[in-house]
Design an enzyme around this catalytic site. Sequence first.
Site, short mmCIF file in Angstrom:
data_model
loop_
_atom_site.label_atom_id
_atom_site.label_comp_id
_atom_site.label_asym_id
_atom_site.label_seq_id
_atom_site.Cartn_x
_atom_site.Cartn_y
_atom_site.Cartn_z
N TYR A 49 0.83 -1.20 0.00
CA TYR A 49 0.00 0.00 0.00
C TYR A 49 0.86 1.25 0.00
CZ TYR A 49 -4.18 2.77 1.11
OH TYR A 49 -5.22 3.66 1.07
N ASN A 121 -15.29 4.13 -0.65
CA ASN A 121 -15.71 3.83 -2.02
C ASN A 121 -16.65 4.88 -2.62
OD1 ASN A 121 -14.19 1.44 -2.22
ND2 ASN A 121 -15.75 0.32 -1.07
N SER A 148 -17.43 -4.06 -8.75
CA SER A 148 -16.78 -3.80 -7.47
C SER A 148 -17.59 -2.78 -6.69
CB SER A 148 -15.36 -3.26 -7.70
OG SER A 148 -15.42 -1.97 -8.29
N VAL A 150 -16.61 0.23 -5.64
CA VAL A 150 -16.46 1.54 -6.28
C VAL A 150 -17.26 1.57 -7.58
CG1 VAL A 150 -14.86 3.16 -7.36
CG2 VAL A 150 -14.22 2.03 -5.23
N ARG A 170 -15.40 -9.03 -16.40
CA ARG A 170 -14.65 -10.12 -17.03
C ARG A 170 -15.48 -11.39 -17.21
NH1 ARG A 170 -8.41 -10.07 -14.92
NH2 ARG A 170 -7.96 -7.93 -15.48
N TYR A 235 -7.04 3.97 -10.59
CA TYR A 235 -7.27 4.15 -9.16
C TYR A 235 -7.18 2.85 -8.36
CZ TYR A 235 -12.04 2.25 -9.63
OH TYR A 235 -13.11 1.42 -9.85
N GLY A 236 -6.91 1.73 -9.04
CA GLY A 236 -6.83 0.44 -8.35
C GLY A 236 -5.71 -0.42 -8.90
N PHE A 260 -4.66 7.94 -9.31
CA PHE A 260 -5.54 8.58 -8.34
C PHE A 260 -5.54 7.78 -7.04
CE2 PHE A 260 -9.57 8.90 -6.11
CZ PHE A 260 -9.73 10.27 -5.98
N TRP A 261 -5.32 8.50 -5.93
CA TRP A 261 -5.45 7.94 -4.58
C TRP A 261 -6.24 8.95 -3.77
CZ3 TRP A 261 -1.03 7.52 -0.45
CH2 TRP A 261 -1.47 6.70 0.61
#
Length: 331
Positions: A49, A121, A148, A150, A170, A235-236, A260-261
């Site tokens: 992280y 989220n 997900s 988010v 997917r 972002y992930g 992005f965080w």
Amino acid sequence: MSTSPDRPLDERIRIREATRQPLGPTQVRIGMLAMTILPADLLQMNQQYGHQPELPYVPGHEGVAVVLETGREVSDLQPGDRVLPLGVFGVWSDELVVQRRSLVPVPSHAPVLQQAMLAANPATAWVLLQHQVTIQPGQWVIQNAANSAVGQCIRQLATHMGIQLINVVRRPEAVASDEGGHWLVDDGQDPDSLQQSVRQVTRGAPVVLGLDAIGGKASQALATSLSPQGRLVLYGLLSGEPCSICAHDLVFRNIEVQGFWLANWFLDPNNRQKAKNVYPELMKLATQNVLRIKVERVYPLSEVLGALAHSAQAGRCGKILLTGMHHREHQ
């Protein structure tokens, strides 16, 4: 939380009792009602992280709490008030002592579990749609990992904002065709195939923003699907692979790629005024039932190892939450 990430979680995590700390004048003792298990928590446990605390540490970035006791200089909160601890780390605890400035009051009549999931989220989804590019109603956005937490928030917010949304997943069983946007099943391995499918959906209209939670080859698939001058926001890190972008898209189609965080966005002084409005807006939308996140199962904090094992399972249809000892009294 302790020891090497190479060892199984059940060998690295234990429940321990802590001594109650006295309150400072501007501090508040809170009892955690419900806490989420976020991808950020799992990444942190595996030392992947953006912020890595020293071992041992108490995990947890998000939850909702009740005020138990206030310091002598805290006059605007009372025992029994419900609050969100923001920017507070270590919330997988029955009780915490935090500074008053870290607490945002929330309505005490709203569903506890939904409030527990409000800070990370929904805020990520809100900022991604509101503060990355200027999106007009009717314009197109594409996202992967659309099932997900988010992704679910992005779908709900896009519907509310009148944004046209393409949801990429997917597996066919991940399609929620009765929920916001147009759905495409794509494994991220063939960017040209996804681009063709996107053009059929949009009938050639511009796709101005791509939201990437996966990385790896999936990043290239989204970048190829964007229109010239479009922006891809990563972002992930779900794939665990380096972000792959074709030089042709960067050089000749002027695709902009940005990481992005949410924590960094809030820390940026340029976002100070915009940041003040994020949680009031989200609480209003939650009250209006615009935002509602699916929950698959709730575990007591004492069963955290089972909760973590469940959260790692593929094909889940909702979030895994933990509850503290004060939860039953304030449902």
